[in-house]
Motif scaffolding. Structure first.
Motif, PDB file in Angstrom:
ATOM      1  N   ASN A  12      32.842  -5.950  -2.236  1.00 17.37           N
ATOM      2  CA  ASN A  12      32.465  -7.192  -1.548  1.00 17.37           C
ATOM      3  C   ASN A  12      33.374  -8.322  -2.037  1.00 17.37           C
ATOM      4  OD1 ASN A  12      31.309  -9.482  -0.506  1.00 17.37           O
ATOM      5  ND2 ASN A  12      29.237  -9.035  -1.203  1.00 17.37           N
ATOM      6  N   ASP A  13      34.257  -8.776  -1.172  1.00 15.11           N
ATOM      7  CA  ASP A  13      35.226  -9.802  -1.578  1.00 15.11           C
ATOM      8  C   ASP A  13      34.606 -11.175  -1.790  1.00 15.11           C
ATOM      9  OD1 ASP A  13      37.294  -7.980  -1.494  1.00 15.11           O
ATOM     10  OD2 ASP A  13      37.743  -8.374   0.617  1.00 15.11           O
ATOM     11  N   ASP A  14      33.428 -11.393  -1.235  1.00 18.15           N
ATOM     12  CA  ASP A  14      32.786 -12.714  -1.303  1.00 18.15           C
ATOM     13  C   ASP A  14      31.901 -12.787  -2.537  1.00 18.15           C
ATOM     14  OD1 ASP A  14      31.970 -15.267  -0.666  1.00 18.15           O
ATOM     15  OD2 ASP A  14      30.318 -14.574   0.595  1.00 18.15           O
ATOM     16  N   ALA A  15      32.518 -12.892  -3.716  1.00 19.57           N
ATOM     17  CA  ALA A  15      31.761 -12.920  -4.968  1.00 19.57           C
ATOM     18  C   ALA A  15      32.304 -14.019  -5.867  1.00 19.57           C
ATOM     19  CB  ALA A  15      31.843 -11.565  -5.674  1.00 19.57           C
ATOM     20  N   HIS A  16      31.650 -15.156  -5.841  1.00 20.88           N
ATOM     21  CA  HIS A  16      32.064 -16.298  -6.662  1.00 20.88           C
ATOM     22  C   HIS A  16      30.805 -16.980  -7.194  1.00 20.88           C
ATOM     23  CE1 HIS A  16      36.085 -15.701  -5.022  1.00 20.88           C
ATOM     24  NE2 HIS A  16      35.532 -15.693  -3.816  1.00 20.88           N
ATOM     25  N   HIS A  17      30.083 -16.259  -8.041  1.00 23.80           N
ATOM     26  CA  HIS A  17      28.774 -16.733  -8.484  1.00 23.80           C
ATOM     27  C   HIS A  17      28.766 -17.295  -9.904  1.00 23.80           C
ATOM     28  CE1 HIS A  17      28.013 -13.560  -5.421  1.00 23.80           C
ATOM     29  NE2 HIS A  17      27.120 -14.419  -4.988  1.00 23.80           N
ATOM     30  N   VAL A  18      29.724 -16.885 -10.712  1.00 24.64           N
ATOM     31  CA  VAL A  18      29.676 -17.294 -12.112  1.00 24.64           C
ATOM     32  C   VAL A  18      30.812 -18.242 -12.462  1.00 24.64           C
ATOM     33  CG1 VAL A  18      28.457 -15.233 -12.917  1.00 24.64           C
ATOM     34  CG2 VAL A  18      30.955 -15.243 -12.881  1.00 24.64           C
ATOM     35  N   ARG A  19      30.500 -19.113 -13.390  1.00 23.55           N
ATOM     36  CA  ARG A  19      31.494 -20.022 -13.958  1.00 23.55           C
ATOM     37  C   ARG A  19      31.746 -19.549 -15.383  1.00 23.55           C
ATOM     38  NH1 ARG A  19      31.106 -26.602 -13.903  1.00 23.55           N
ATOM     39  NH2 ARG A  19      33.083 -27.035 -14.966  1.00 23.55           N
ATOM     40  N   LEU A  20      32.974 -19.175 -15.671  1.00 27.68           N
ATOM     41  CA  LEU A  20      33.305 -18.666 -17.001  1.00 27.68           C
ATOM     42  C   LEU A  20      33.631 -19.839 -17.928  1.00 27.68           C
ATOM     43  CD1 LEU A  20      35.517 -15.581 -16.065  1.00 27.68           C
ATOM     44  CD2 LEU A  20      33.039 -15.702 -16.418  1.00 27.68           C
ATOM     45  N   VAL A  21      32.922 -19.887 -19.042  1.00 24.18           N
ATOM     46  CA  VAL A  21      33.102 -20.961 -20.017  1.00 24.18           C
ATOM     47  C   VAL A  21      33.389 -20.345 -21.380  1.00 24.18           C
ATOM     48  CG1 VAL A  21      31.996 -22.887 -21.210  1.00 24.18           C
ATOM     49  CG2 VAL A  21      31.611 -22.555 -18.757  1.00 24.18           C
ATOM     50  N   GLN A  22      34.510 -20.714 -21.962  1.00 21.85           N
ATOM     51  CA  GLN A  22      34.902 -20.169 -23.260  1.00 21.85           C
ATOM     52  C   GLN A  22      34.204 -20.910 -24.388  1.00 21.85           C
ATOM     53  OE1 GLN A  22      39.128 -20.052 -23.982  1.00 21.85           O
ATOM     54  NE2 GLN A  22      38.910 -19.472 -26.115  1.00 21.85           N
ATOM     55  N   GLY A  23      33.671 -20.140 -25.314  1.00 30.86           N
ATOM     56  CA  GLY A  23      33.106 -20.697 -26.537  1.00 30.86           C
ATOM     57  C   GLY A  23      33.746 -20.034 -27.733  1.00 30.86           C
ATOM     58  N   SER A  24      34.303 -20.814 -28.629  1.00 34.98           N
ATOM     59  CA  SER A  24      34.981 -20.273 -29.810  1.00 34.98           C
ATOM     60  C   SER A  24      34.324 -20.769 -31.083  1.00 34.98           C
ATOM     61  CB  SER A  24      36.464 -20.661 -29.802  1.00 34.98           C
ATOM     62  OG  SER A  24      37.128 -20.082 -28.690  1.00 34.98           O
ATOM     63  N   HIS A  25      34.440 -19.966 -32.134  1.00 37.21           N
ATOM     64  CA  HIS A  25      33.826 -20.274 -33.429  1.00 37.21           C
ATOM     65  C   HIS A  25      34.814 -19.984 -34.551  1.00 37.21           C
ATOM     66  CE1 HIS A  25      30.486 -19.421 -30.679  1.00 37.21           C
ATOM     67  NE2 HIS A  25      29.711 -20.146 -31.460  1.00 37.21           N
ATOM     68  N   ILE A  26      34.658 -20.700 -35.635  1.00 33.56           N
ATOM     69  CA  ILE A  26      35.427 -20.416 -36.847  1.00 33.56           C
ATOM     70  C   ILE A  26      34.459 -20.134 -37.989  1.00 33.56           C
ATOM     71  CG2 ILE A  26      37.424 -21.794 -36.140  1.00 33.56           C
ATOM     72  CD1 ILE A  26      36.460 -24.050 -37.979  1.00 33.56           C
ATOM     73  N   VAL A  27      34.894 -19.291 -38.917  1.00 32.99           N
ATOM     74  CA  VAL A  27      34.129 -18.994 -40.116  1.00 32.99           C
ATOM     75  C   VAL A  27      34.990 -19.372 -41.316  1.00 32.99           C
ATOM     76  CG1 VAL A  27      33.034 -17.190 -41.504  1.00 32.99           C
ATOM     77  CG2 VAL A  27      32.857 -17.125 -39.010  1.00 32.99           C
ATOM     78  N   VAL A  28      34.410 -20.182 -42.214  1.00 32.63           N
ATOM     79  CA  VAL A  28      35.114 -20.636 -43.414  1.00 32.63           C
ATOM     80  C   VAL A  28      34.284 -20.272 -44.639  1.00 32.63           C
ATOM     81  CG1 VAL A  28      36.211 -22.544 -42.171  1.00 32.63           C
ATOM     82  CG2 VAL A  28      34.050 -22.947 -43.361  1.00 32.63           C
ATOM     83  N   LYS A  29      34.904 -20.340 -45.803  1.00 33.04           N
ATOM     84  CA  LYS A  29      34.150 -20.151 -47.037  1.00 33.04           C
ATOM     85  C   LYS A  29      33.023 -21.178 -47.104  1.00 33.04           C
ATOM     86  CE  LYS A  29      36.342 -16.814 -49.341  1.00 33.04           C
ATOM     87  NZ  LYS A  29      35.673 -15.586 -49.813  1.00 33.04           N
ATOM     88  N   LYS A  30      31.948 -20.828 -47.750  1.00 37.28           N
ATOM     89  CA  LYS A  30      30.724 -21.629 -47.739  1.00 37.28           C
ATOM     90  C   LYS A  30      30.994 -23.101 -48.057  1.00 37.28           C
ATOM     91  CE  LYS A  30      27.533 -20.605 -50.827  1.00 37.28           C
ATOM     92  NZ  LYS A  30      26.414 -19.856 -51.439  1.00 37.28           N
ATOM     93  N   LYS A  31      30.535 -23.972 -47.144  1.00 38.60           N
ATOM     94  CA  LYS A  31      30.769 -25.409 -47.283  1.00 38.60           C
ATOM     95  C   LYS A  31      29.616 -26.136 -47.962  1.00 38.60           C
ATOM     96  CE  LYS A  31      33.629 -27.585 -45.875  1.00 38.60           C
ATOM     97  NZ  LYS A  31      34.897 -28.023 -46.502  1.00 38.60           N
ATOM     98  N   PHE A  32      28.452 -25.493 -48.036  1.00 38.32           N
ATOM     99  CA  PHE A  32      27.302 -26.187 -48.617  1.00 38.32           C
ATOM    100  C   PHE A  32      26.296 -25.167 -49.108  1.00 38.32           C
ATOM    101  CE2 PHE A  32      26.944 -25.888 -44.003  1.00 38.32           C
ATOM    102  CZ  PHE A  32      25.725 -25.258 -43.819  1.00 38.32           C
ATOM    103  N   GLU A  33      25.480 -25.581 -50.066  1.00 37.70           N
ATOM    104  CA  GLU A  33      24.427 -24.727 -50.602  1.00 37.70           C
ATOM    105  C   GLU A  33      23.163 -24.880 -49.759  1.00 37.70           C
ATOM    106  OE1 GLU A  33      24.875 -22.566 -53.034  1.00 37.70           O
ATOM    107  OE2 GLU A  33      26.962 -23.220 -53.294  1.00 37.70           O
ATOM    108  N   GLY A  34      22.246 -23.975 -49.967  1.00 38.56           N
ATOM    109  CA  GLY A  34      20.969 -24.070 -49.281  1.00 38.56           C
ATOM    110  C   GLY A  34      20.955 -23.296 -47.979  1.00 38.56           C
ATOM    111  N   SER A  35      19.771 -23.209 -47.395  1.00 43.39           N
ATOM    112  CA  SER A  35      19.566 -22.372 -46.216  1.00 43.39           C
ATOM    113  C   SER A  35      19.514 -23.160 -44.917  1.00 43.39           C
ATOM    114  CB  SER A  35      18.259 -21.582 -46.370  1.00 43.39           C
ATOM    115  OG  SER A  35      17.156 -22.484 -46.508  1.00 43.39           O
ATOM    116  N   ARG A  36      19.664 -24.485 -45.003  1.00 45.29           N
ATOM    117  CA  ARG A  36      19.581 -25.283 -43.791  1.00 45.29           C
ATOM    118  C   ARG A  36      20.918 -25.313 -43.050  1.00 45.29           C
ATOM    119  NH1 ARG A  36      16.167 -30.507 -45.920  1.00 45.29           N
ATOM    120  NH2 ARG A  36      17.558 -30.269 -47.693  1.00 45.29           N
TER     121      ARG A  36
END
Length: 504
Positions: free
Chosen positions: A226-250
């Motif tokens: 079915n060529d008529d398929a334009h239902h979704v909008r693709l949105v990129q989400g990116s993340h970074i992981v660094v060494k721990k920046k703060f103590e505690g669980s919050r």
């Protein structure tokens, strides 16, 4: 040769597809699910990993979505207390900020009272000059609001839904791409090819569910013709992981000057996760990678708040994913609806259900709504059942994690506490299946690095469809953060050598 006729054939091994397969199998439907790559290899392992009401969605008047999400937080926590746990979020405030204090207070009041909160503590106001939460931040923040939400190991939630679906009779087919699906004699005929091979299989089903996430439109166009398929909008989400920046669980909820928000979240004990970005994406979702622009944006946005700046050289890992948001015509990526839309095409002669949008928090409710439509189309079976269920390994008290750690270290006294904590966080009561009859560390077999041993890898191959080092290190566990490149290569060589007969 075509196989047995399934009631439902699901395309997509992300959280929505696996959630629908599990719910359907539990009601007595015959279910098959095909995922072209590894389970949770797309959007469902690339989220900010929150079980949350969506505080910022209130600004876009998405009250139904927020209420449903809020009500789901404690339901999901009770279903899977090993991979879901509560977090307190600190929202620093200063005069002249993007949102006035009265608006934040109103939003948090609604957040506390729209629905479902029983165990999660309510909103509070913090004095950042005296509270420990203010220590990692710049001194210009003297006040903060604190509220409750949850955290989830997203990829494990997907795999555990698939595992439970399989235990209830579903056929789970990772690395199986659907190349065509056509209506024949009142049924769907589905042709598949196994990834990396020329091996093809044909399946038949009474109903087809397209839950392919970012590829949902592509399935409609390429597999269904079915060529008529334009239902979704693709949105990129990116993340970074660094060494721990703060103590505690919050965790922290930061408001940026461009009206967007990011989170800074305690991650895997020794790290901090920072994200996410929101920008439209036009390319192939499987090629998504964090851009230099996004990297700089996240570092700069976090550095606006932390005393110690976040620099690109601090990054130990990044990940990106594409969210398949339902295209509601919103002008900005961050304003596009996070709600889900289910579209049933035909109610007789091989009906089709297309699944658009959705998020981790609402996957169970999305699945229930999908089953309502499936029942309309091919006849209802069973009642809704997942609200009071447990995902595999989650059959212990909602606040019983610490007791489970004690129980595991009592049964296996040779385990270091950190190792036991990680195993309970990954497998809950199923940790004993991983460790089996071991009485000493040597019984766990080869050590691959970090706290990853052969016994766990064998379990993941046999029970959770792991086939590569990437599957093990970044989706089934997060030990990729701790293994050296040489150790990762050694694990990959081991995985390649494992016999195919260990398939789960």
């Amino acid at each position: 040769m075509a196989r047995e006729i399934h009631d439902i054939f699901v395309i997509g091994g992300g959280i929505n597809g696996c959630g629908i397969a599990r719910d359907a199998a539990g009601r007595g439907y015959s279910v098959a699910l095909a995922e072209m790559n590894d389970l949770a290899s797309g959007t469902s392992s690339g989220a900010t990993k929150l079980i949350h009401g969506g505080l910022r969605y209130l600004e876009h008047y998405e009250f139904r979505l927020v209420r449903e999400s809020l009500m789901e937080r404690e339901t999901l926590w009770a279903m899977a207390p090993h991979i879901i746990w509560p977090l307190r979020f600190v929202l620093p405030y200063h005069k002249g900020g993007i949102r006035p204090a009265w608006l934040i207070r109103l939003g948090l009041f609604l957040y506390d009272h729209l629905g479902g909160r029983k165990l999660l503590p309510p909103t509070a106001v913090l004095d950042m000059r005296t509270d420990a939460a203010g220590k990692p931040l710049k001194p210009l923040f003297t006040k903060a609001f604190e509220y409750s939400d949850g955290w989830v190991d997203d990829a494990r939630m997907v795999v555990l839904n698939a595992r439970d679906a399989a235990d209830r009779g579903a056929l789970i087919l990772p690395r199986t791409r659907v190349v065509s699906a056509r209506r024949e004699n009142g049924l769907w005929t589905i042709d598949t090819v196994q990834s990396g091979t020329d091996r093809t299989e044909t399946y038949r089903a009474r109903m087809l569910v397209n839950a392919a996430g970012p590829w949902v439109d592509r399935v409609i166009r390429e597999a269904l013709g079915n060529d008529d398929a334009h239902h979704v909008r693709l949105v990129q989400g990116s993340h970074i992981v660094v060494k721990k920046k703060f103590e505690g669980s919050r965790a922290y909820f930061f408001q940026n000057r461009d009206n967007r928000i990011i989170f800074a979240i305690p991650y895997e004990t020794d790290f901090t996760l920072i994200g996410t970005t929101d920008r439209d994406y036009k390319d192939d979702p499987k090629e998504v990678r964090i851009s230099e622009e996004e990297t700089i944006y996240l570092c700069d946005a976090a550095s606006e708040y932390f005393r110690e700046p976040v620099r690109p050289e601090d990054i130990v890992w990044t990940y990106s994913a594409v969210r398949p948001l339902y295209d509601d015509g919103a002008s900005k990526a961050q304003e596009a609806t996070r709600d889900y839309v289910l579209k049933l095409v035909g109610t007789q002669d091989a009906p089709l259900l297309n699944v658009f949008g959705g998020k981790l928090t609402t996957y169970r409710r999305l699945s229930e709504h999908a089953l309502e439509k499936i029942g309309e189309a091919i006849g209802a079976k069973g009642r809704s059942w997942t609200a009071k269920s447990h995902l595999p390994g989650g059959d212990f008290a909602v606040q019983g994690y610490e007791a489970e750690v004690v129980a595991l270290t009592t049964r296996y006294p040779f385990l270091e506490e950190a190792h036991a904590r990680r195993l309970v966080r990954r497998y809950g009561t199923y940790a004993t299946m991983v460790l089996d009859s071991a009485t000493k560390m040597e019984d766990l077999g080869r050590h691959f690095g970090g706290s990853l041993y052969e016994a766990e890898v064998r379990y993941l191959i046999a029970r959770e469809w792991a086939r590569s080092a990437e599957d093990v290190l970044w989706r089934r566990t997060k030990e990729g953060l701790r293994l050296s490149e040489e150790e990762k290569k050694s694990l990959e060589e081991y995985m390649v050598a494992m016999p195919a007969r260990m398939a789960g």
